[in-house]
Scaffold this motif. Structure first.
Motif, mmCIF file in Angstrom:
data_model
loop_
_atom_site.group_PDB
_atom_site.id
_atom_site.type_symbol
_atom_site.label_atom_id
_atom_site.label_comp_id
_atom_site.label_asym_id
_atom_site.label_seq_id
_atom_site.Cartn_x
_atom_site.Cartn_y
_atom_site.Cartn_z
ATOM 1 N N ALA A 151 0.828 -1.207 0.000
ATOM 2 C CA ALA A 151 0.000 0.000 0.000
ATOM 3 C C ALA A 151 0.865 1.261 0.000
ATOM 4 O O ALA A 151 0.512 2.273 -0.610
ATOM 5 C CB ALA A 151 -0.933 -0.005 1.210
ATOM 6 N N GLY A 152 2.011 1.195 0.681
ATOM 7 C CA GLY A 152 2.919 2.331 0.676
ATOM 8 C C GLY A 152 3.469 2.606 -0.716
ATOM 9 O O GLY A 152 3.533 3.750 -1.158
ATOM 10 N N ALA A 153 3.867 1.532 -1.421
ATOM 11 C CA ALA A 153 4.379 1.705 -2.789
ATOM 12 C C ALA A 153 3.298 2.275 -3.701
ATOM 13 O O ALA A 153 3.560 3.162 -4.523
ATOM 14 C CB ALA A 153 4.884 0.367 -3.322
ATOM 15 N N LEU A 154 2.067 1.782 -3.557
ATOM 16 C CA LEU A 154 0.952 2.297 -4.365
ATOM 17 C C LEU A 154 0.666 3.752 -4.037
ATOM 18 O O LEU A 154 0.447 4.582 -4.935
ATOM 19 C CB LEU A 154 -0.294 1.446 -4.122
ATOM 20 N N LEU A 155 0.686 4.092 -2.764
ATOM 21 C CA LEU A 155 0.428 5.474 -2.367
ATOM 22 C C LEU A 155 1.502 6.406 -2.921
ATOM 23 O O LEU A 155 1.208 7.559 -3.264
ATOM 24 C CB LEU A 155 0.363 5.591 -0.843
ATOM 25 N N GLY A 156 2.742 5.928 -3.016
ATOM 26 C CA GLY A 156 3.783 6.773 -3.585
ATOM 27 C C GLY A 156 3.457 7.207 -4.998
ATOM 28 O O GLY A 156 3.685 8.365 -5.375
ATOM 29 N N VAL A 157 2.881 6.283 -5.779
ATOM 30 C CA VAL A 157 2.477 6.624 -7.141
ATOM 31 C C VAL A 157 1.331 7.627 -7.114
ATOM 32 O O VAL A 157 1.354 8.663 -7.791
ATOM 33 C CB VAL A 157 2.054 5.356 -7.907
#
Length: 506
Positions: A151-157
């Motif tokens: 979820a953190g990686a997705l939120l970065g995008v």
């Protein structure tokens, strides 16, 4: 305004007022306004005047509320330290993933925001915050650390897109004389979201001295972030926004992804001085890890952390108000204001972080990590001093962010360039945050992390000084806003005229 018979190229006598006037738009579009007439009528309710729906104040207010509900809730959660958990390891790993992807997407986000439009860009960003907070609710139940990292990686995008769109709006919609106030208004509304978000765990954990927050805190955050993502669809297209003086936003739209990427490179070429702000960009989120994890989480129990969060974000509102309005003092030339802002930033960097050094000398990571360590509560002795230090940290953050945005906005009024500036800002800022969260996850000494914050902040101010002294002018003429380089200006002007006829440039 003079035009050739084919109406393809503006004459040499074309002015900013000619090119962006309502009369000109009417002649080209066939109707008096770019959008529906009701968008351009202000309304009065008693003593309160509500700006027109398609005006910069109203549209920036909507964007601020989107950020109030999405990044504001994220900030409230982050401000608790460790994502509201007892141990910061999972949140640190999630944030490393978040800011790693953010740093890449954010750097090029101006390109994507220009192509996708404001509504889609902001809404996608809001969904990312919703999923991120949901991952911590899941972690509270099943201790699955993989979901928060994903979820953190997705939120970065998603966040890279949201903040780029926000930055372009905040810097390009206002007229030059009001940019500081607009930044101030946005920052106050946005940070009030973090205040509200901090009140949620404070109320739910008022009688608890546990290390982590309960499920209700995450559920409340999820509801608010979803509402923020939906609210983004109520924005109007940038070409429909009209300022009070009748001028419209300078937008540069290109038909292909290739031309947008080339425009990104062209921005670095024509505005190469902006690289002197890159260290300030890097520093702007570097200190969050230290403040949230190594001060708030390390020393205070959960209800005191929540109270500290409320005070921290309230201080941000105060800082944004003070600096935003000071940066727009009309009786002082803008170039002078820029130099004064730099000097004030340097002084408060030395003063506030000097106080932080005195506080940090009192404890170490080894001491606060011990199982029998008793964390500080607001009812205990000695709380007032660190409380005010934490408030000053919040004030300082708002001052820093407001000045950085204002410095960028003072370099140009071109919406396309400002979208790229915002992308550079958020990308580099996020790279710094990713590095710092990783350093913290590896267990670096608190004092080392503190020293890196103070040193980077002071050093980046020195690097930015030549730009502040030489490149911030009292005004930026329209000719500079549409001029990418001396070699291509003759090609840009016909394109500008054609896009103006099609309603792409206002």
């Amino acid at each position: 305004m003079e035009r050739s018979d084919e109406k393809t190229t503006p004459s040499a006598s074309t002015t900013s007022a000619d090119l962006h006037s309502p009369t000109h738009d009417a002649a080209e579009a066939g109707h008096p306004l770019a959008g529906k007439p009701w968008m351009y009528r202000s309304r009065r309710i008693g003593p309160i005047c509500i700006p027109a729906y398609a005006s910069p104040p109203f549209q920036l207010g909507l964007v601020a509320i989107v950020c109030f509900l999405c990044p504001g809730m994220f900030n409230a959660l982050a401000g608790l330290g460790g994502g509201g958990q007892f141990d910061a390891t999972t949140a640190n790993n999630a944030n490393v993933a978040l800011y790693s992807t953010f740093s890449v997407v954010g750097f090029f986000a101006g390109t994507f925001a220009n192509r996708m439009g404001i509504k889609l860009t902001l809404s996608l960003g809001g969904i990312g915050y919703f999923i991120y907070i949901a991952s911590f609710l899941s972690y509270n139940r099943n201790q699955n650390g993989g979901f928060p990292i994903f979820a953190g990686a997705l939120l970065g995008v998603c966040a890279g897109l949201l903040w780029c769109a926000q930055g372009a709006i905040m810097m390009s919609y206002p007229p030059e004389a009001s940019k500081g106030r607009y930044i101030s208004w946005f920052w106050m509304i946005f940070n009030f979201g973090a205040v509200l978000g901090s009140l949620i765990p404070l109320g739910q954990n008022m009688h608890s001295d546990a290390g982590g927050v309960n499920d209700g805190t995450y559920i409340g955050f999820m509801v608010l972030t979803f509402c923020g993502a939906a609210l983004a669809w109520f924005l109007v297209d940038a070409r429909q926004v009209q300022r009070a003086d009748g001028s419209h936003v300078v937008l540069m739209k290109h038909p292909t992804w290739q031309s947008e990427l080339l425009g990104l490179l062209e921005t670095l070429k024509t505005d190469s001085w902006v690289v002197l702000l890159f260290p300030m960009f890097l520093a702007s989120n570097w200190f969050y890890t230290y403040q949230f994890n190594d001060v708030n989480l390390a020393r205070f129990n959960v209800r005191t952390r929540a109270l500290n969060g409320v005070l921290y974000w309230l201080s941000q509102i105060l800082g944004a108000y003070v600096f935003g309005y000071a940066l727009d003092i009309s009786r002082v030339r803008r170039s002078v204001r820029a130099k004064a802002a730099w000097a004030v930033l340097f002084v408060i960097t030395m003063a506030i972080w000097g106080g932080g050094y005195a506080w940090q000398r009192q404890y170490t990571r080894a001491e606060t990590s011990a199982k029998d360590y008793v964390k500080m509560d607001w009812t205990g002795g000695g709380y007032v001093g660190p409380m005010f230090l934490y408030m000053f940290y919040g004030f300082y953050d708002a001052a820093w962010q407001t000045c950085v945005y204002w410095f960028m906005g003072a370099l140009t009024n071109n919406g396309r360039k400002l979208a790229n500036f915002a992308g550079f800002y958020k990308g580099i800022q996020s790279a710094g945050a990713a590095i710092m969260f990783r350093i913290d996850a590896l267990g670096a000494p608190f004092m080392n992390e503190f020293a890196s914050c103070w040193g980077l902040l002071a050093g980046s101010l020195l690097v930015a000084l030549p730009l502040i002294m030489m490149k911030v002018r009292d005004t930026v003429p329209l000719e500079d806003d549409i001029k990418f380089s001396d070699e291509t200006i003759e090609e840009v002007m016909p394109t500008l005229a054609r896009d103006d006829q099609e309603g792409k440039v206002n």
